[in-house]
Scaffold this motif. Structure first.
Motif, mmCIF file in Angstrom:
data_model
loop_
_atom_site.group_PDB
_atom_site.id
_atom_site.type_symbol
_atom_site.label_atom_id
_atom_site.label_comp_id
_atom_site.label_asym_id
_atom_site.label_seq_id
_atom_site.Cartn_x
_atom_site.Cartn_y
_atom_site.Cartn_z
ATOM 1 N N CYS A 155 6.090 -17.279 9.049
ATOM 2 C CA CYS A 155 4.691 -16.948 8.751
ATOM 3 C C CYS A 155 4.173 -17.676 7.517
ATOM 4 C CB CYS A 155 4.585 -15.438 8.557
ATOM 5 S SG CYS A 155 2.917 -14.804 8.436
ATOM 6 N N CYS A 161 3.876 -13.448 14.191
ATOM 7 C CA CYS A 161 5.016 -13.293 13.280
ATOM 8 C C CYS A 161 4.996 -11.930 12.597
ATOM 9 C CB CYS A 161 5.023 -14.407 12.237
ATOM 10 S SG CYS A 161 5.424 -16.027 12.917
ATOM 11 N N LYS A 162 3.838 -11.511 12.128
ATOM 12 C CA LYS A 162 3.734 -10.211 11.456
ATOM 13 C C LYS A 162 4.106 -9.078 12.398
ATOM 14 C CE LYS A 162 0.125 -11.662 8.257
ATOM 15 N NZ LYS A 162 -1.287 -11.458 7.879
ATOM 16 N N ASP A 165 3.380 -20.711 5.170
ATOM 17 C CA ASP A 165 3.109 -22.147 5.266
ATOM 18 C C ASP A 165 3.869 -22.850 4.153
ATOM 19 O OD1 ASP A 165 0.046 -24.175 5.231
ATOM 20 O OD2 ASP A 165 2.139 -24.705 5.445
ATOM 21 N N LYS A 188 4.182 -21.443 18.768
ATOM 22 C CA LYS A 188 3.438 -21.975 17.625
ATOM 23 C C LYS A 188 2.473 -23.073 18.057
ATOM 24 C CE LYS A 188 4.168 -23.388 12.852
ATOM 25 N NZ LYS A 188 5.174 -23.610 11.798
ATOM 26 N N ARG A 246 0.361 -16.408 12.860
ATOM 27 C CA ARG A 246 0.705 -15.487 11.754
ATOM 28 C C ARG A 246 0.717 -14.044 12.255
ATOM 29 N NH1 ARG A 246 -2.304 -19.259 8.849
ATOM 30 N NH2 ARG A 246 -4.198 -18.034 9.065
ATOM 31 N N GLU A 267 -3.836 -18.719 12.770
ATOM 32 C CA GLU A 267 -4.087 -17.287 12.543
ATOM 33 C C GLU A 267 -3.387 -16.432 13.599
ATOM 34 O OE1 GLU A 267 -7.800 -14.188 11.884
ATOM 35 O OE2 GLU A 267 -8.212 -16.265 12.422
#
Length: 83
Positions: free
Chosen positions: A66, A35-36, A68, A23, A32, A29
Motif C-alpha cells: 500500500c 490492500c487496506k 508508495d 495492481k 490502496r 486509489e
C-alpha cells in the motif's frame, strides 16, 4: 518451497503473480483500498486461526504494498500493529 507470505506459489498462474495483475487493473486509489481491506482481514482473523504469525506477516505484506516506495520509504524493521 514457495514463500507463503510474500510469494505463495498458488497465487502465480500462467507466469503472472495475482497481486501484479490486480495492481495493473486497478487505479492507485482502488489498489490502496484493496490492500487496506486485506490488512483488516488478516489482522481481524489472526487470533482465531492456528496461523497467527503468518496472518500478521500477510497483513504486513499488504501494508508494504500500500505504501508508495517513492513517496514514503518503507522501514526495514517489521511494523507493530496495535489493536
Amino acid at each position: 518451497m514457495s514463500d507463503i507470505v510474500n510469494k505463495p506459489g498458488h497465487y502465480t498462474v500462467g507466469g503472472h503473480e495475482a497481486i501484479a495483475v490486480i495492481k495493473a487493473k486497478l487505479t492507485p486509489e482502488e489498489f490502496r483500498g484493496y490492500c487496506k481491506g486485506n490488512v483488516l482481514k488478516y489482522v481481524m482473523r489472526a487470533n482465531y486461526k492456528d496461523h497467527h504469525d503468518t496472518d500478521i506477516l500477510k497483513a504486513e505484506y499488504y501494508i508494504r504494498e500500500c505504501i508508495d516506495d517513492e513517496e514514503s520509504p518503507i522501514p526495514e524493521k517489521p511494523f507493530k500493529i496495535y489493536l
